[in-house]
Design a protein around this motif. Structure first.
Motif, PDB file in Angstrom:
ATOM      1  N   ARG A   1      39.653  56.734  37.847  1.00  0.00           N
ATOM      2  CA  ARG A   1      39.171  56.272  39.151  1.00  0.00           C
ATOM      3  C   ARG A   1      37.776  55.661  39.058  1.00  0.00           C
ATOM      4  NH1 ARG A   1      41.854  58.935  43.436  1.00  0.00           N
ATOM      5  NH2 ARG A   1      40.509  57.813  44.879  1.00  0.00           N
ATOM      6  N   GLN A   2      37.000  56.063  38.055  1.00  0.00           N
ATOM      7  CA  GLN A   2      35.662  55.496  37.834  1.00  0.00           C
ATOM      8  C   GLN A   2      35.713  54.292  36.898  1.00  0.00           C
ATOM      9  OE1 GLN A   2      33.524  57.815  40.376  1.00  0.00           O
ATOM     10  NE2 GLN A   2      32.536  56.413  38.960  1.00  0.00           N
ATOM     11  N   GLY A   3      36.910  53.922  36.486  1.00  0.00           N
ATOM     12  CA  GLY A   3      37.049  52.843  35.521  1.00  0.00           C
ATOM     13  C   GLY A   3      36.916  51.463  36.139  1.00  0.00           C
ATOM     14  N   ALA A   4      36.654  50.491  35.289  1.00  0.00           N
ATOM     15  CA  ALA A   4      36.541  49.098  35.712  1.00  0.00           C
ATOM     16  C   ALA A   4      37.044  48.202  34.586  1.00  0.00           C
ATOM     17  CB  ALA A   4      35.098  48.745  36.062  1.00  0.00           C
ATOM     18  N   ILE A   5      37.437  46.996  34.936  1.00  0.00           N
ATOM     19  CA  ILE A   5      37.793  45.992  33.946  1.00  0.00           C
ATOM     20  C   ILE A   5      36.994  44.725  34.253  1.00  0.00           C
ATOM     21  CG2 ILE A   5      40.097  46.895  33.449  1.00  0.00           C
ATOM     22  CD1 ILE A   5      41.236  44.796  35.364  1.00  0.00           C
ATOM     23  N   VAL A   6      36.716  43.951  33.211  1.00  0.00           N
ATOM     24  CA  VAL A   6      35.935  42.729  33.369  1.00  0.00           C
ATOM     25  C   VAL A   6      36.588  41.606  32.569  1.00  0.00           C
ATOM     26  CG1 VAL A   6      33.772  44.005  33.686  1.00  0.00           C
ATOM     27  CG2 VAL A   6      34.416  43.200  31.405  1.00  0.00           C
ATOM     28  N   GLY A   7      36.211  40.373  32.886  1.00  0.00           N
ATOM     29  CA  GLY A   7      36.677  39.221  32.123  1.00  0.00           C
ATOM     30  C   GLY A   7      35.917  39.087  30.813  1.00  0.00           C
ATOM     31  N   ARG A   8      36.531  38.395  29.866  1.00  0.00           N
ATOM     32  CA  ARG A   8      35.938  38.237  28.529  1.00  0.00           C
ATOM     33  C   ARG A   8      34.587  37.552  28.580  1.00  0.00           C
ATOM     34  NH1 ARG A   8      37.054  40.851  24.162  1.00  0.00           N
ATOM     35  NH2 ARG A   8      39.269  40.599  24.652  1.00  0.00           N
ATOM     36  N   LYS A   9      34.445  36.536  29.409  1.00  0.00           N
ATOM     37  CA  LYS A   9      33.183  35.806  29.494  1.00  0.00           C
ATOM     38  C   LYS A   9      32.061  36.712  29.961  1.00  0.00           C
ATOM     39  CE  LYS A   9      31.064  31.708  31.597  1.00  0.00           C
ATOM     40  NZ  LYS A   9      31.289  30.529  32.468  1.00  0.00           N
ATOM     41  N   LEU A  10      32.338  37.557  30.941  1.00  0.00           N
ATOM     42  CA  LEU A  10      31.324  38.475  31.456  1.00  0.00           C
ATOM     43  C   LEU A  10      30.963  39.524  30.417  1.00  0.00           C
ATOM     44  CD1 LEU A  10      29.709  39.016  34.075  1.00  0.00           C
ATOM     45  CD2 LEU A  10      31.513  40.617  34.749  1.00  0.00           C
ATOM     46  N   ALA A  11      31.960  40.046  29.718  1.00  0.00           N
ATOM     47  CA  ALA A  11      31.706  41.055  28.680  1.00  0.00           C
ATOM     48  C   ALA A  11      30.860  40.475  27.556  1.00  0.00           C
ATOM     49  CB  ALA A  11      33.028  41.582  28.135  1.00  0.00           C
ATOM     50  N   ASN A  12      31.147  39.249  27.160  1.00  0.00           N
ATOM     51  CA  ASN A  12      30.374  38.615  26.089  1.00  0.00           C
ATOM     52  C   ASN A  12      28.931  38.348  26.520  1.00  0.00           C
ATOM     53  OD1 ASN A  12      32.626  38.608  24.452  1.00  0.00           O
ATOM     54  ND2 ASN A  12      33.187  36.495  24.909  1.00  0.00           N
ATOM     55  N   LYS A  13      28.749  37.992  27.789  1.00  0.00           N
ATOM     56  CA  LYS A  13      27.399  37.687  28.284  1.00  0.00           C
ATOM     57  C   LYS A  13      26.479  38.898  28.184  1.00  0.00           C
ATOM     58  CE  LYS A  13      24.861  36.097  32.346  1.00  0.00           C
ATOM     59  NZ  LYS A  13      24.952  35.593  33.747  1.00  0.00           N
ATOM     60  N   TYR A  14      26.991  40.075  28.549  1.00  0.00           N
ATOM     61  CA  TYR A  14      26.156  41.267  28.567  1.00  0.00           C
ATOM     62  C   TYR A  14      26.399  42.189  27.364  1.00  0.00           C
ATOM     63  CZ  TYR A  14      25.134  39.889  33.358  1.00  0.00           C
ATOM     64  OH  TYR A  14      24.725  39.187  34.473  1.00  0.00           O
ATOM     65  N   GLY A  15      27.262  41.775  26.449  1.00  0.00           N
ATOM     66  CA  GLY A  15      27.514  42.575  25.257  1.00  0.00           C
ATOM     67  C   GLY A  15      28.229  43.885  25.522  1.00  0.00           C
ATOM     68  N   TRP A  16      29.067  43.919  26.553  1.00  0.00           N
ATOM     69  CA  TRP A  16      29.767  45.153  26.898  1.00  0.00           C
ATOM     70  C   TRP A  16      30.940  45.394  25.957  1.00  0.00           C
ATOM     71  CZ3 TRP A  16      30.012  43.601  32.750  1.00  0.00           C
ATOM     72  CH2 TRP A  16      28.757  43.838  33.338  1.00  0.00           C
ATOM     73  N   LYS A  17      31.212  46.668  25.699  1.00  0.00           N
ATOM     74  CA  LYS A  17      32.349  47.093  24.894  1.00  0.00           C
ATOM     75  C   LYS A  17      33.132  48.163  25.659  1.00  0.00           C
ATOM     76  CE  LYS A  17      29.691  48.428  21.559  1.00  0.00           C
ATOM     77  NZ  LYS A  17      28.435  48.050  22.197  1.00  0.00           N
ATOM     78  N   ILE A  18      34.371  48.347  25.263  1.00  0.00           N
ATOM     79  CA  ILE A  18      35.209  49.358  25.903  1.00  0.00           C
ATOM     80  C   ILE A  18      34.529  50.724  25.823  1.00  0.00           C
ATOM     81  CG2 ILE A  18      37.465  50.495  25.901  1.00  0.00           C
ATOM     82  CD1 ILE A  18      37.578  47.574  26.695  1.00  0.00           C
ATOM     83  N   GLY A  19      34.454  51.416  26.942  1.00  0.00           N
ATOM     84  CA  GLY A  19      33.821  52.727  26.997  1.00  0.00           C
ATOM     85  C   GLY A  19      32.385  52.708  27.483  1.00  0.00           C
ATOM     86  N   ASP A  20      31.775  51.513  27.581  1.00  0.00           N
ATOM     87  CA  ASP A  20      30.389  51.417  28.052  1.00  0.00           C
ATOM     88  C   ASP A  20      30.285  51.804  29.529  1.00  0.00           C
ATOM     89  OD1 ASP A  20      29.610  50.586  25.603  1.00  0.00           O
ATOM     90  OD2 ASP A  20      29.216  48.489  26.153  1.00  0.00           O
ATOM     91  N   LYS A  21      29.143  52.363  29.896  1.00  0.00           N
ATOM     92  CA  LYS A  21      28.841  52.682  31.288  1.00  0.00           C
ATOM     93  C   LYS A  21      28.134  51.480  31.917  1.00  0.00           C
ATOM     94  CE  LYS A  21      30.326  56.963  30.977  1.00  0.00           C
ATOM     95  NZ  LYS A  21      31.528  57.447  31.707  1.00  0.00           N
ATOM     96  N   ILE A  22      28.615  51.036  33.076  1.00  0.00           N
ATOM     97  CA  ILE A  22      28.053  49.863  33.745  1.00  0.00           C
ATOM     98  C   ILE A  22      27.518  50.283  35.106  1.00  0.00           C
ATOM     99  CG2 ILE A  22      28.511  47.529  34.580  1.00  0.00           C
ATOM    100  CD1 ILE A  22      30.880  47.416  32.687  1.00  0.00           C
ATOM    101  N   PRO A  23      26.198  50.382  35.246  1.00  0.00           N
ATOM    102  CA  PRO A  23      25.622  50.738  36.555  1.00  0.00           C
ATOM    103  C   PRO A  23      25.453  49.495  37.436  1.00  0.00           C
ATOM    104  CG  PRO A  23      23.900  50.645  34.882  1.00  0.00           C
ATOM    105  CD  PRO A  23      25.182  50.317  34.178  1.00  0.00           C
ATOM    106  N   ILE A  24      26.005  49.551  38.621  1.00  0.00           N
ATOM    107  CA  ILE A  24      25.902  48.447  39.583  1.00  0.00           C
ATOM    108  C   ILE A  24      25.187  48.961  40.830  1.00  0.00           C
ATOM    109  CG2 ILE A  24      27.146  46.767  40.976  1.00  0.00           C
ATOM    110  CD1 ILE A  24      27.480  46.257  38.030  1.00  0.00           C
TER     111      ILE A  24
END
Length: 385
Positions: free
Chosen positions: A131-154
């Motif tokens: 329920r706390q999970g999220a998915i993102v597009g490849r372009k967005l992940a590459n921009k911020y260097g996100w990887k699976i399992g990372d915590k993303i504070p918004i």
């Protein structure tokens, strides 16, 4: 081969002038390509929309939500095969500059309705379970260097507080125009938080997405949906996904027209510059062309020489301009981030660039070629270059 060598030698007889003309042409073609790419990227959402999806929103404004209990009634509308919903979240990541689209969605129905978002089965399952999970597009992940399992504070702007999501999946677009700059998370999580803070605002959604099987009946199905909620407390407006996306683009229509006008003005300016270059070239070679005519060469041969030289310069400048456009567009697209998510130079844009370069070359040579084909041999031989 002889003609080609002759044209090449003539084109670079005055190296500095030719190089400066080519530099101007390269800059103009590159600028033309970038401006056309900006226009194409602005319409990418419209081009990437599906003909089998409709969007239902409030008839008053997009800022007015619709009740969640509309979902069951929408499912019963004749012609509607599937349904999902979403809410605009509107948060920022770390700083105000790090803004990108975030939507609270119903995961199962939303991903089924958007098959162009390609996730692995493992990532899809992990997202559905968390329920706390999220998915993102490849372009967005590459921009911020996100990887699976990372915590993303918004940090929420519409919904206060800091919302921390766990990245469970990264999707790849089925096509180049598929948006890869969004973040999606569970609508149920958002709704639960709203119910605690402001119960009266709970159980509302921003828009409904409707899947239909027959795109030809889109208008009829839209009328059925809106008729079902006519005279209710929250009347609806249903339209195709492309029309929905186009409503946002239309807000910037004046800007897009201005950009398009500037792209053509640039071509006209470089056309005038190159025409001046070819006129100077023809005037300097007046005696040579008169000599060719005296030796028996037809006027058409002189015309071919001038057109060939002009088109060769235009071709070289056009190719260099296109080659320069690609890295510049990639850098520009990276810099603007999610503002224009599908920013890439299309094949059509490159074709227009080359066509523009050849048109410049042809038009620039037209007047001097016509003049040289009509020169008087005696007057031409008297000319001192």
């Amino acid at each position: 081969m002889f003609i080609f060598k002759l044209l090449l030698k003539n084109a670079f007889r005055h190296k500095l002038r030719t190089l400066l003309t080519m530099v101007g042409l390269v800059v103009a073609i590159c600028a033309f390509g970038l401006l056309r790419t900006i226009i194409s990227a602005w319409y990418a959402g419209v081009e990437g929309s599906s003909s089998t999806r409709l969007v239902t929103r409030s008839a008053i404004s997009l800022t007015f939500p619709l009740p969640m209990n509309y979902a069951q009634r929408l499912k019963g509308v004749d012609g509607v095969s599937s349904i999902s919903w979403s809410n605009w979240f509107g948060g920022v990541y770390q700083t105000e500059r790090n803004f990108f689209p975030q939507f609270a969605v119903d995961p199962v129905s939303y991903l089924a309705l958007y098959p162009e978002y390609r996730l692995s089965d493992e990532e899809r399952l992990a997202f559905l379970r968390d329920r706390q999970g999220a998915i993102v597009g490849r372009k967005l992940a590459n921009k911020y260097g996100w990887k699976i399992g990372d915590k993303i504070p918004i940090r929420g702007t519409i919904y206060p507080g800091t919302w921390t999501f766990t990245l469970r999946g990264i999707w790849d677009g089925a096509e180049a125009k598929t948006d890869e700059s969004q973040l999606l998370f569970h609508w149920a999580l958002l709704n639960e938080s709203i119910r605690k803070l402001a119960p009266k605002r709970a159980d509302f959604v921003g828009v409904y997405m409707l899947g239909i099987k027959d795109p030809q009946n889109a208008a009829l199905i839209s009328q059925r949906v809106d008729a079902g909620f006519k005279n209710s407390l929250a009347e609806t407006l249903t339209e195709t996904e492309s029309a929905f996306q186009l409503s946002f683009v239309s807000m910037s229509e004046a800007i897009l027209l201005a950009i398009e006008a500037v792209s053509y003005i640039i071509i006209v300016i470089i056309m005038a510059v190159m025409a001046n270059t070819m006129t100077m070239t023809a005037r300097e070679r007046l005696a040579e062309y008169a000599t060719l005519k005296a030796l028996g060469f037809a006027p058409g041969f002189v015309v071919k020489l001038l057109f060939g030289e002009s088109l060769m310069i235009a071709l070289l400048g056009g190719l260099a301009g296109i080659a320069l456009t690609l890295p510049l567009a990639a850098g520009f697209g990276k810099a603007i981030g999610s503002l224009l998510p599908a920013f890439h130079v299309s094949g059509l844009t490159m074709t227009l660039q080359m066509l523009a370069a050849l048109v410049v070359g042809a038009v620039a040579a037209a007047w001097p070629a016509w003049k040289m084909s009509r020169i008087d041999i005696v007057q031409g031989l008297r000319h001192v270059a």
